[in-house]
Design an enzyme around this catalytic site. Structure first.
Site, short mmCIF file in Angstrom:
data_model
loop_
_atom_site.label_atom_id
_atom_site.label_comp_id
_atom_site.label_asym_id
_atom_site.label_seq_id
_atom_site.Cartn_x
_atom_site.Cartn_y
_atom_site.Cartn_z
N ALA A 44 0.84 -1.20 0.00
CA ALA A 44 0.00 0.00 0.00
C ALA A 44 0.88 1.25 0.00
O ALA A 44 0.61 2.22 -0.72
CB ALA A 44 -0.91 -0.01 1.22
N TYR A 45 1.95 1.22 0.80
CA TYR A 45 2.85 2.37 0.88
C TYR A 45 3.52 2.61 -0.47
O TYR A 45 3.47 3.71 -1.02
CB TYR A 45 3.90 2.11 1.98
CG TYR A 45 4.88 3.24 2.17
CD1 TYR A 45 4.46 4.46 2.68
CD2 TYR A 45 6.24 3.07 1.88
CE1 TYR A 45 5.36 5.49 2.88
CE2 TYR A 45 7.14 4.11 2.08
CZ TYR A 45 6.70 5.32 2.58
OH TYR A 45 7.59 6.34 2.77
#
Ligand code: ZN
Length: 686
Positions: free
Chosen positions: A575-576
């Protein structure tokens, strides 16, 4: 005007302490002296460097502010060395400055006031000189002779206008020593000089005369509309600020065409009265009150003629026309009066007046713009006072030229230290309360920038701003809470920046968050949150930045703080890495879309900046330590060993890269990505 002298407070003070006391008492009175204006002196026995007794003249140093007077601000000059000058018929400004410098008892003390000889030639022990508003209202007008006579009679002697220097000093002394035995001297278009055998006496006479003038003016002003009838539509305060924020960047770009400036907005009551009045434009077109005022505000302000201040398109085009004609008229005025070999200074205004909305003042920094604003508000008061008695008049165009282009002032400009790399600029930093954002805010401020520190943590942002203010002075920073995922909050912060400084030049989009977890088990809410902060947040900040910079039309630089995970993603950072990749791609598209406007977009990819970082929460540290099967205390060391230079990467290292992208040193670079990671082979571009 209040007499602030308290006898008990000066008991036991020596001469110099009494002079400091007198200067402070005068300095706190803004209607008497402003920002370095006015000066005071006392004559007192002292010792020279050999220990021999001499008669010293303690005189205010050039440029120091009376309200903050201390003993060290008053250099001592050898009075008996100065006095023979009185016998001369002429002395050039340079010759005078040079002579005074050689008479200083301590060569390392501040430079004595340019009006030193005026104090020296008066035989009285203590001398006080101000540019009091009320005295200027009396002297600057068709009514001057009559009003001064009615008010003071033989109590004061008048001296015609002359630029400060040797001849003025001589004329003041001659007037003071005439048979009429005046108690003070009024200098036309300049101010008041009083004296006494004690500091108290010089002060009391000063206060008495200024108070008398103030009362006289108040009586005559009663019931009068001194600026004419109110004509322009006066917007409500909130609406004024909306209009000001909307048009300020356009104005900032126009008046900063030659050199960037910071704007300061002011819609105080006295400003609104002038800009709304039927005679406002004509009255402020007469000119500044004294040479001292001229140096801060220039001879004339710029008046923006509009019918409807709420019609933003009309206001902006009126500003464009007003700046053009202001600069042309300035050029003509300069050419008509110029002395041989003198170069024209910036032809743009220091004061801009917009009917219905207010005033902007400009300066190389916020403090200079504030000073110009304070001085112009007093100019408005002086004009009002003069109009109450007659018709405001002031220096001729030639005298105003001689004030603005006074060789001594021009020489001072050449002595000014070289401006810092980000001087005259405004930088907005997101996530500025800690870690990389805070290091960038500090670095930029150290290079002269004004910084808008923003963060979700309002208290933390405020602490950083306070620290910058303490270190670099008033007006150099403001703090705003900003949640980068809220469109309304982002736009409100930009509105604050438009109002505080007139615009921005550099924006560092730094706020971000780390999300950890294997994709197969990551809750969709966490994925969405990562996209909100790390992608949409940058989008919202960039959108406001680009709109503002295009209005300002001065180019600009935006710096995106990415991550090493963009070129070299890591396990559990799905996600990052994906959201930060969106940020980086956004930056590149922005570079493509805005190059033609001179707006640069660059990216910094740091890695493993642990110290002082909120991104590296305790949870994240533990997770990463577990993932690499090492104890959490070894994490920083682990990351250090991982890079080619075996370096610990700090927030300050990232700030250096941000400074490079913010400054003109990278003027030819946009769409670029710079790693600050100690060297990671995986993250090499390919
Ligand atoms: Zn003066």
């Amino acid at each position: 005007m209040q007499n602030r002298w308290v006898d008990d407070e000066v008991v036991g003070m020596d001469d110099l302490d009494q002079l400091v006391y007198l200067s402070r008492a005068m300095g706190v009175e803004a209607n008497l002296v402003l920002w370095g204006g006015g000066n005071t002196s006392i004559k007192s026995e002292t010792l020279d460097f050999r220990g021999q007794p001499v008669r010293g003249l303690y005189i205010k140093g050039s440029g120091s502010d009376m309200k903050e007077s201390e003993r060290r601000h008053f250099p001592a000059v050898d009075l008996d060395a100065l006095l023979p000058l009185f016998e001369r018929d002429a002395l050039s400004d340079e010759g005078m400055v040079d002579y005074i410098r050689r008479c200083m008892l301590d060569p390392s003390a501040p430079r004595p006031s340019i009006e030193t000889l005026l104090h020296a030639f008066l035989p009285h022990k203590c001398v006080a000189h101000s540019h009091a508003d009320a005295i200027l209202s009396l002297t600057n007008g068709t009514h001057a002779g009559e009003a001064l006579d009615a008010l003071f009679g033989r109590d004061v002697a008048l001296v015609a206008y002359r630029r400060p220097g040797f001849l003025l000093a001589k004329e003041v002394a001659q007037a003071a020593l005439s048979n009429l035995r005046p108690r003070g001297v009024v200098l036309l278009n300049h101010g008041l000089v009083t004296w006494g055998s004690t500091a108290k006496q010089a002060y009391d006479t000063h206060v008495e005369m200024v108070s008398k003038a103030e009362e006289f003016i108040a009586e005559r002003a009663a019931g009068k509309t001194v600026f004419g009838v109110q004509r322009a539509k006066r917007l409500e305060p909130e609406r004024r600020r909306q209009v000001a924020a909307a048009v300020a960047p356009t104005l900032r770009g126009l008046v900063g065409y030659r050199q960037r400036v910071v704007l300061r907005f002011d819609d105080s009551a006295e400003v609104m009265d002038l800009v709304g009045a039927s005679d406002g434009k004509e009255l402020c077109g007469i000119g500044a009150a004294t040479p001292d005022h001229t140096l801060h505000t220039k001879r004339l302000p710029m008046w923006v003629d509009v019918d409807d201040p709420e019609d933003l398109a009309e206001v902006k085009s009126a500003m464009y026309l007003a700046v053009e004609s202001y600069a042309n008229e300035y050029r003509e005025w300069f050419e008509a009066h110029r002395a041989a070999g003198v170069e024209m200074l910036d032809p743009y205004p220091r004061v801009v007046l917009l009917p219905g909305v207010g005033m902007w003042t400009t300066g190389r920094d916020g403090a200079v713009a504030r000073t110009a604003g304070d001085i112009y508000r007093h100019t408005i008061g002086i004009i009002g006072g003069a109009q109450a008695m007659g018709e405001y008049r002031t220096l001729t165009a030639q005298d105003a030229y001689d004030a603005e282009y006074w060789p001594l002032e021009l020489y001072k400009l050449t002595l000014a230290p070289r401006e810092k790399e980000l001087a005259r600029r405004v930088a907005l930093v997101t996530g500025g309360a800690s870690g990389i954002g805070r290091a960038i805010a500090r670095r930029f401020a150290a290079e002269g920038a004004h910084v808008v520190v923003t963060d979700l943590d309002a208290k933390g942002a405020d602490q950083v701003a306070q620290e910058l203010l303490a270190e670099y002075g008033r007006d150099r920073a403001i703090a705003c809470r900003m949640d980068v995922t809220s469109e309304a909050e982002v736009s409100e912060v930009f509105r604050q920046a438009r109002l505080a400084y007139g615009g921005v030049d550099v924006v560092v989009s730094n706020a971000g968050m780390a999300t950890v977890g294997l994709i197969e088990s990551l809750p969709v809410e966490e994925w969405r949150r990562a996209l909100e902060v790390n992608a949409t947040g940058h989008f919202l900040v960039a959108k406001e930045t680009v709109r503002l910079l295009r209005e300002q039309d001065t180019g600009g630089s935006m710096v995106f703080v990415g991550t090493k995970n963009v070129p070299a993603p890591g396990k559990e950072f799905g996600a990052y890495s994906a959201s930060k990749a969106a940020e980086v791609q956004l930056a590149r598209v922005l570079a493509v879309e805005n190059g033609e406007y001179g707006i640069r977009m660059n990216i910094i990819n740091p890695d493993a900046v642990f110290r002082d970082s909120k991104l590296w929460s305790d949870d994240l540290r533990e997770q990463r330590a577990a993932a690499h099967s090492i104890p959490v205390e070894s994490l920083e060391e682990f990351y250090r060993q991982r890079n080619l230079l075996q370096a610990v990467v700090t927030a300050e290292d990232v700030a250096e890269a941000a400074l490079f992208f913010a400054s003109d040193r990278s003027a030819k670079t946009t769409g670029a990505m710079m790693p600050v990671d100690g060297g990671l082979r995986d993250a090499f571009p390919r």
